[in-house]
Design a protein around this motif. Structure first.
Motif, PDB file in Angstrom:
ATOM      1  N   HIS A   6       0.682  -1.213  -0.075  1.00  0.00           N
ATOM      2  CA  HIS A   6      -0.148  -0.058   0.220  1.00  0.00           C
ATOM      3  C   HIS A   6       0.815   1.315   0.018  1.00  0.00           C
ATOM      4  CE1 HIS A   6      -3.394   2.821   0.755  1.00  0.00           C
ATOM      5  NE2 HIS A   6      -2.767   3.183   1.830  1.00  0.00           N
ATOM      6  N   ALA A   7       0.693   2.202  -0.986  1.00  0.00           N
ATOM      7  CA  ALA A   7       1.432   3.191  -1.126  1.00  0.00           C
ATOM      8  C   ALA A   7       0.507   4.482  -0.897  1.00  0.00           C
ATOM      9  CB  ALA A   7       2.204   3.464  -2.281  1.00  0.00           C
ATOM     10  N   GLU A   8       0.836   5.378  -0.087  1.00  0.00           N
ATOM     11  CA  GLU A   8      -0.290   6.592   0.113  1.00  0.00           C
ATOM     12  C   GLU A   8       0.712   7.922  -0.061  1.00  0.00           C
ATOM     13  OE1 GLU A   8      -1.873   8.162   4.196  1.00  0.00           O
ATOM     14  OE2 GLU A   8      -2.840   6.496   3.559  1.00  0.00           O
ATOM     15  N   GLN A   9       0.031   8.775  -1.142  1.00  0.00           N
ATOM     16  CA  GLN A   9       0.595  10.065  -1.479  1.00  0.00           C
ATOM     17  C   GLN A   9       1.968  10.334  -1.493  1.00  0.00           C
ATOM     18  OE1 GLN A   9      -1.590  11.839   1.922  1.00  0.00           O
ATOM     19  NE2 GLN A   9      -2.902  13.191   0.279  1.00  0.00           N
ATOM     20  N   LEU A  10       2.472   9.406  -2.473  1.00  0.00           N
ATOM     21  CA  LEU A  10       4.018   9.484  -2.600  1.00  0.00           C
ATOM     22  C   LEU A  10       4.331  10.561  -3.455  1.00  0.00           C
ATOM     23  CD1 LEU A  10       4.947   5.585  -3.456  1.00  0.00           C
ATOM     24  CD2 LEU A  10       5.107   6.844  -1.074  1.00  0.00           C
ATOM     25  N   TYR A  51      10.944   2.075  -7.986  1.00  0.00           N
ATOM     26  CA  TYR A  51      11.921   2.300  -7.045  1.00  0.00           C
ATOM     27  C   TYR A  51      11.583   2.607  -5.655  1.00  0.00           C
ATOM     28  CZ  TYR A  51      14.876   1.920 -10.949  1.00  0.00           C
ATOM     29  OH  TYR A  51      15.819   1.348 -12.293  1.00  0.00           O
ATOM     30  N   LEU A  52      10.358   3.296  -5.612  1.00  0.00           N
ATOM     31  CA  LEU A  52       9.877   3.667  -4.542  1.00  0.00           C
ATOM     32  C   LEU A  52       9.172   2.497  -3.675  1.00  0.00           C
ATOM     33  CD1 LEU A  52       8.639   7.299  -5.093  1.00  0.00           C
ATOM     34  CD2 LEU A  52      10.591   6.749  -3.611  1.00  0.00           C
ATOM     35  N   LEU A  53       8.559   1.807  -4.547  1.00  0.00           N
ATOM     36  CA  LEU A  53       7.730   0.803  -4.275  1.00  0.00           C
ATOM     37  C   LEU A  53       8.538  -0.251  -3.646  1.00  0.00           C
ATOM     38  CD1 LEU A  53       4.702   0.664  -6.936  1.00  0.00           C
ATOM     39  CD2 LEU A  53       4.727   1.603  -4.774  1.00  0.00           C
ATOM     40  N   GLY A  54       9.617  -0.600  -4.219  1.00  0.00           N
ATOM     41  CA  GLY A  54      10.787  -1.425  -3.809  1.00  0.00           C
ATOM     42  C   GLY A  54      11.635  -1.141  -2.872  1.00  0.00           C
ATOM     43  N   ASP A 192      -1.197 -16.242 -11.429  1.00  0.00           N
ATOM     44  CA  ASP A 192      -2.320 -17.139 -11.405  1.00  0.00           C
ATOM     45  C   ASP A 192      -1.959 -18.081 -10.185  1.00  0.00           C
ATOM     46  OD1 ASP A 192      -3.550 -15.983 -13.513  1.00  0.00           O
ATOM     47  OD2 ASP A 192      -2.807 -17.412 -15.125  1.00  0.00           O
ATOM     48  N   ALA A 193      -0.909 -18.419 -10.127  1.00  0.00           N
ATOM     49  CA  ALA A 193      -0.166 -19.396  -8.817  1.00  0.00           C
ATOM     50  C   ALA A 193      -0.382 -18.377  -7.573  1.00  0.00           C
ATOM     51  CB  ALA A 193       0.847 -20.138  -9.139  1.00  0.00           C
ATOM     52  N   GLY A 194      -0.477 -17.324  -7.713  1.00  0.00           N
ATOM     53  CA  GLY A 194      -0.707 -16.551  -6.226  1.00  0.00           C
ATOM     54  C   GLY A 194       0.420 -15.588  -6.220  1.00  0.00           C
ATOM     55  N   GLN A 195       1.307 -15.510  -6.773  1.00  0.00           N
ATOM     56  CA  GLN A 195       2.455 -14.655  -6.672  1.00  0.00           C
ATOM     57  C   GLN A 195       2.068 -13.123  -7.397  1.00  0.00           C
ATOM     58  OE1 GLN A 195       6.097 -14.740  -5.733  1.00  0.00           O
ATOM     59  NE2 GLN A 195       5.792 -12.786  -5.697  1.00  0.00           N
ATOM     60  N   THR A 196       2.399 -12.097  -6.600  1.00  0.00           N
ATOM     61  CA  THR A 196       1.947 -10.805  -6.869  1.00  0.00           C
ATOM     62  C   THR A 196       3.178  -9.996  -7.844  1.00  0.00           C
ATOM     63  OG1 THR A 196       1.090 -10.434  -4.551  1.00  0.00           O
ATOM     64  CG2 THR A 196       1.102  -8.658  -5.849  1.00  0.00           C
ATOM     65  N   VAL A 197       3.023  -9.449  -8.729  1.00  0.00           N
ATOM     66  CA  VAL A 197       3.728  -8.918  -9.697  1.00  0.00           C
ATOM     67  C   VAL A 197       3.266  -7.426 -10.077  1.00  0.00           C
ATOM     68  CG1 VAL A 197       4.641  -8.979 -12.109  1.00  0.00           C
ATOM     69  CG2 VAL A 197       4.073 -11.295 -10.563  1.00  0.00           C
ATOM     70  N   VAL A 198       4.373  -6.526  -9.939  1.00  0.00           N
ATOM     71  CA  VAL A 198       3.865  -5.307 -10.329  1.00  0.00           C
ATOM     72  C   VAL A 198       5.153  -4.850 -11.344  1.00  0.00           C
ATOM     73  CG1 VAL A 198       4.128  -2.680 -10.003  1.00  0.00           C
ATOM     74  CG2 VAL A 198       3.070  -4.383  -8.391  1.00  0.00           C
ATOM     75  N   ALA A 199       4.908  -4.589 -12.713  1.00  0.00           N
ATOM     76  CA  ALA A 199       5.974  -4.306 -13.953  1.00  0.00           C
ATOM     77  C   ALA A 199       5.619  -3.111 -14.562  1.00  0.00           C
ATOM     78  CB  ALA A 199       5.774  -5.634 -14.924  1.00  0.00           C
ATOM     79  N   VAL A 200       6.662  -2.507 -14.638  1.00  0.00           N
ATOM     80  CA  VAL A 200       6.850  -1.134 -15.574  1.00  0.00           C
ATOM     81  C   VAL A 200       7.102  -1.618 -17.126  1.00  0.00           C
ATOM     82  CG1 VAL A 200       8.248   0.689 -16.188  1.00  0.00           C
ATOM     83  CG2 VAL A 200       7.568   0.498 -13.907  1.00  0.00           C
ATOM     84  N   THR A 201       6.308  -1.413 -17.956  1.00  0.00           N
ATOM     85  CA  THR A 201       6.396  -1.548 -19.365  1.00  0.00           C
ATOM     86  C   THR A 201       6.048  -0.503 -20.233  1.00  0.00           C
ATOM     87  OG1 THR A 201       5.837  -3.442 -21.119  1.00  0.00           O
ATOM     88  CG2 THR A 201       3.952  -2.758 -19.640  1.00  0.00           C
ATOM     89  N   HIS A 202       6.583  -0.504 -21.541  1.00  0.00           N
ATOM     90  CA  HIS A 202       5.968   0.534 -22.473  1.00  0.00           C
ATOM     91  C   HIS A 202       5.277  -0.539 -23.572  1.00  0.00           C
ATOM     92  CE1 HIS A 202       9.730  -1.315 -24.349  1.00  0.00           C
ATOM     93  NE2 HIS A 202       9.171  -1.128 -25.294  1.00  0.00           N
ATOM     94  N   ASP A 203       5.351  -1.739 -23.245  1.00  0.00           N
ATOM     95  CA  ASP A 203       4.869  -2.651 -24.229  1.00  0.00           C
ATOM     96  C   ASP A 203       3.413  -3.028 -24.047  1.00  0.00           C
ATOM     97  OD1 ASP A 203       4.087  -4.919 -25.784  1.00  0.00           O
ATOM     98  OD2 ASP A 203       6.055  -5.983 -25.746  1.00  0.00           O
TER      99      ASP A 203
END
Length: 227
Positions: A6-10, A51-54, A192-203
């Motif tokens: 959870h990120a708030e007002q970054l 980078y902030l989230l990580g 789908d197996a339960g892993q959470t993923v956040v990805a930056v992409t231009h694609d």
């Protein structure tokens, strides 16, 4: 589902004669098992937000909670420990260590965390490589692998300590179309197996695999953004 992050007002700014705002008042919540893509124009702050989230960078204001733990009061050592134990990173360039084999690269974060003994850790590394379809490449060096294989190895390394969250910064940006499709499907399967993923992409095709897309323009979250 429960919130993994959870990120708030970054807000993140670069000081200087003319200050530059990289991230401007961004809030979001990521649920367990979600696959989220962050998209936006070049220079919109996508990587800065990741980078902030990580926990690789600190916001000038705002907070990040990781599995309900407020990270804002953590010192650098505590943040490093959280990254090692709870986060997995995949970047556009694999950053595998050239002098180590694929299996040794995957084993490094396992050894650093120290939860598993040597035998169990080595077996876990091989299980991850098998899961990603490159167990037969385990004893090769990164230079002996194709681009897609190297990115699979980097993903295995990111999964080494069973992280709460995988953060990927343009994970297919250096791959051909076939390898891109493969990595996209691997991330989708993980979610789908339960892993959470956040990805930056231009694609845009890559983003179609996500559960939702967060649009970012000039460092701000734009609801309903479309490329």
């Amino acid at each position: 589902m429960s919130a993994v992050l959870h990120a708030e007002q970054l807000t993140r700014r670069l000081a200087g004669t003319v200050p530059v705002t990289l991230i401007d008042d961004v809030s979001l919540e990521v649920q367990r098992g979600e696959f989220i893509c962050i998209m936006g124009p070049s220079g919109s702050g996508k990587s800065s937000l990741l980078y902030l989230l990580g926990l690789l960078d600190r916001p000038d204001s705002g907070k990040v909670w990781l599995a309900d733990e407020d990270t804002s009061a953590c010192d650098d050592n505590q943040l490093a420990a959280m990254r090692l134990a709870k986060l997995g990173f995949v970047f556009q360039f694999h950053f595998l260590l050239a002098e180590f084999t694929v299996a040794q690269n995957v084993l490094l974060p396992i050894q650093r965390l120290g939860r598993l003994d040597a035998t169990t850790g080595a077996a876990h590394a091989m299980e991850l490589l098998a899961r990603l379809g490159i167990a037969d490449q385990a004893h090769k060096f990164p230079s002996q692998l194709s681009g897609g294989q190297r990115q699979r190895a980097a993903l295995a390394r990111a999964l080494a300590n069973d992280p709460l969250l995988i953060l990927a910064d343009e994970p297919t940006g250096n791959l051909d179309s076939a390898a891109t499709l493969n990595v996209r499907q691997l991330l989708r399967n993980l979610a789908d197996a339960g892993q959470t993923v956040v990805a930056v992409t231009h694609d845009h095709e890559f983003a179609k695999a996500a559960d939702r897309v967060l649009g970012l323009v000039d460092g701000r979250h734009v609801v309903g953004w479309r490329p």
